[in-house]
Design an enzyme around this catalytic site. Structure first.
Site, short mmCIF file in Angstrom:
data_model
loop_
_atom_site.label_atom_id
_atom_site.label_comp_id
_atom_site.label_asym_id
_atom_site.label_seq_id
_atom_site.Cartn_x
_atom_site.Cartn_y
_atom_site.Cartn_z
N GLU A 208 20.74 24.51 -4.03
CA GLU A 208 20.99 23.14 -3.59
C GLU A 208 21.68 22.42 -4.73
O GLU A 208 21.15 22.37 -5.85
CB GLU A 208 19.69 22.43 -3.18
CG GLU A 208 19.13 22.99 -1.88
CD GLU A 208 18.01 22.14 -1.27
OE1 GLU A 208 17.39 21.34 -2.01
OE2 GLU A 208 17.77 22.28 -0.05
N THR A 266 13.58 25.96 -10.29
CA THR A 266 14.55 24.87 -10.26
C THR A 266 15.30 24.94 -11.59
O THR A 266 14.66 25.04 -12.63
CB THR A 266 13.85 23.50 -10.14
OG1 THR A 266 12.97 23.52 -9.03
CG2 THR A 266 14.85 22.36 -9.99
#
Ligand code: MN
Length: 424
Positions: A208, A266
């Site tokens: 993302e 992440t």
């Protein structure tokens, strides 16, 4: 206080390549390991990393109230806690120290050898000790695209979406710095047509494309931050890849939102670009209809014109840019996100990280995830080496980049890169 460091005409005595992300007007903050195995806080100009602990020890920050060990840390949390006045004083002083007209450091080769490193000689570390991580969902294009796929066209935007910045609390222990390899996660999925759920490696690992912002200590528990004061508390921004396992996400996300589909990793870029450096790139944020509640209303320019791109680089092959987009169209601004985060009295702390949510533009080629770029895997995209991708393959490296540009200055974020390895 004037941000003299932003002077677009300022030149440095260090060599900086023409299209560098790190001209003297940037002066980001990061943490690195020197070749002598010393961890220090630093900044970057061109392809040089500058040791701020050494500069401080040599007296270059004289007159600025700082503790002796403020830069001799393995994270920026204490420095960020010092507040916006200190950030400005330090950035201004660094800009002066490396200004073409300033001779003190330029002409002291002994000091230069202690303070300046070639960027290839150092290793970047995670810049902050991240206590809490919130990931928003603030791009309307992204929310519409995903809503259509996960629900249906009629109910693409949930009824709350236009009234508040939607978010979930993420996992901070698995936030890693650019360059760290990621392992394909295993988990539960329930593929279309299957009779029962399965447990296996994810078959749809996705990136993302996001930006993250980092706060300082802002409010005591029980108090909220006024939307007009949020600028005081936002230190700077990084690129952020919110790795996502779509098959796991689809099966687990209701009713409480993403969990293991996101918490495996992440990735963030190592240099935090300050909001001061981004000041010249402020632009209007999108019109909001309906008007949000008063606590979310603000005046002036509240978004930033940041060009973003995502690339996939298969093992031993060239990279292919798969998405180009811009931060400025995000529906909810950072100020609104921070005001909303604290409106219930939740306290935010130095080093906390807030993700923008996937940033998607309005048309093909501007979407910030493979989920959208390939329509859920139904329309694979072709890479330069001739291979196709529905999602990310083992051995692929995902590279995010971002920069702001006007007639005189380009301020960039460097890279946020990470390689996906096969399941162990
Ligand atoms: Mn996300």
């Amino acid at each position: 206080m004037k941000i003299t460091a932003n002077d677009p005409d300022k030149k440095t005595w260090l060599h900086v390549e023409k299209n560098s992300d790190f001209p003297i007007q940037n002066i980001p903050f990061g943490v690195f390991l020197t070749k002598d195995n010393i961890t220090t806080i630093g900044t970057r100009i061109g392809n040089y990393a500058i040791d701020l602990a050494a500069l401080h020890q040599l007296g270059y920050f004289e007159g600025i109230p700082l503790t002796d060990d403020i830069f001799m840390q393995d994270n920026l949390n204490d420095f960020i806690s010092d507040g916006r006045t200190t950030w400005r004083l330090i950035r201004n002083r660094i800009a002066d120290t490396f200004d073409k007209e300033y001779k003190k450091l330029k002409e002291n080769s002994k000091h230069r050898d202690i303070v300046i490193f070639d960027i290839n000689e150092i290793e970047m570390l995670l810049p902050v000790d991240i206590g809490d991580f919130t990931d928003f969902y603030s791009s309307k294009n992204h929310a519409l695209n995903v809503g259509k796929m996960f629900r249906d066209t009629e109910n693409a935007l949930t009824p709350n979406w236009l009234h508040m910045p939607i978010a979930y609390h993420g996992r901070s222990s698995s936030i890693v710095v650019s360059g760290t390899k990621i392992r394909r996660p295993k988990g539960q999925t329930f593929p279309k047509g299957a009779k029962n759920p399965m447990f296996k490696p994810s078959e749809s690992v996705d990136f993302e494309l996001e930006m993250g912002f980092i706060t300082t200590d802002a409010n005591k528990l029980g108090k909220s931050i006024d939307i007009n004061e949020t600028d005081e508390y936002i230190f700077g921004m990084v690129l952020l890849n919110d790795w996502s396992a779509r098959d796991i996400q689809k099966w687990e996300y209701q009713p409480l939102g993403p969990f293991l589909a996101k918490s495996f990793a992440t990735t963030i870029s190592p240099w935090i670009v300050t909001m001061d450096a981004l000041e010249p790139f402020k632009v209007d944020s999108p019109e909001q209809d309906p008007k949000p509640f008063d606590y979310l209303q603000q005046e002036g320019e509240n978004s930033y014109d940041i060009n973003l791109e995502a690339s996939i680089k298969p093992k031993k092959q060239k990279q292919t840019v798969v998405s180009k987009t811009n931060y400025k169209d995000n529906y909810w601004t950072m100020s609104q996100q921070l005001a909303h985060q604290t409106v219930n009295g939740c306290n935010v702390r130095s080093g906390d990280l807030y993700g923008s949510g996937t940033i998607s533009g309005p048309k093909e080629g501007t979407y910030g995830s493979m989920l959208e770029l390939t329509m859920g895997g139904s329309k694979p995209i072709k890479l330069k080496d001739g291979t196709e991708r529905k999602f990310i393959n083992d051995g692929d490296t995902v590279i995010l980049k971002g920069y702001c540009k006007n007639k005189k200055v380009r301020i960039g974020f460097g890279e946020c890169r990470s390689k996906l390895r096969k399941t162990k």
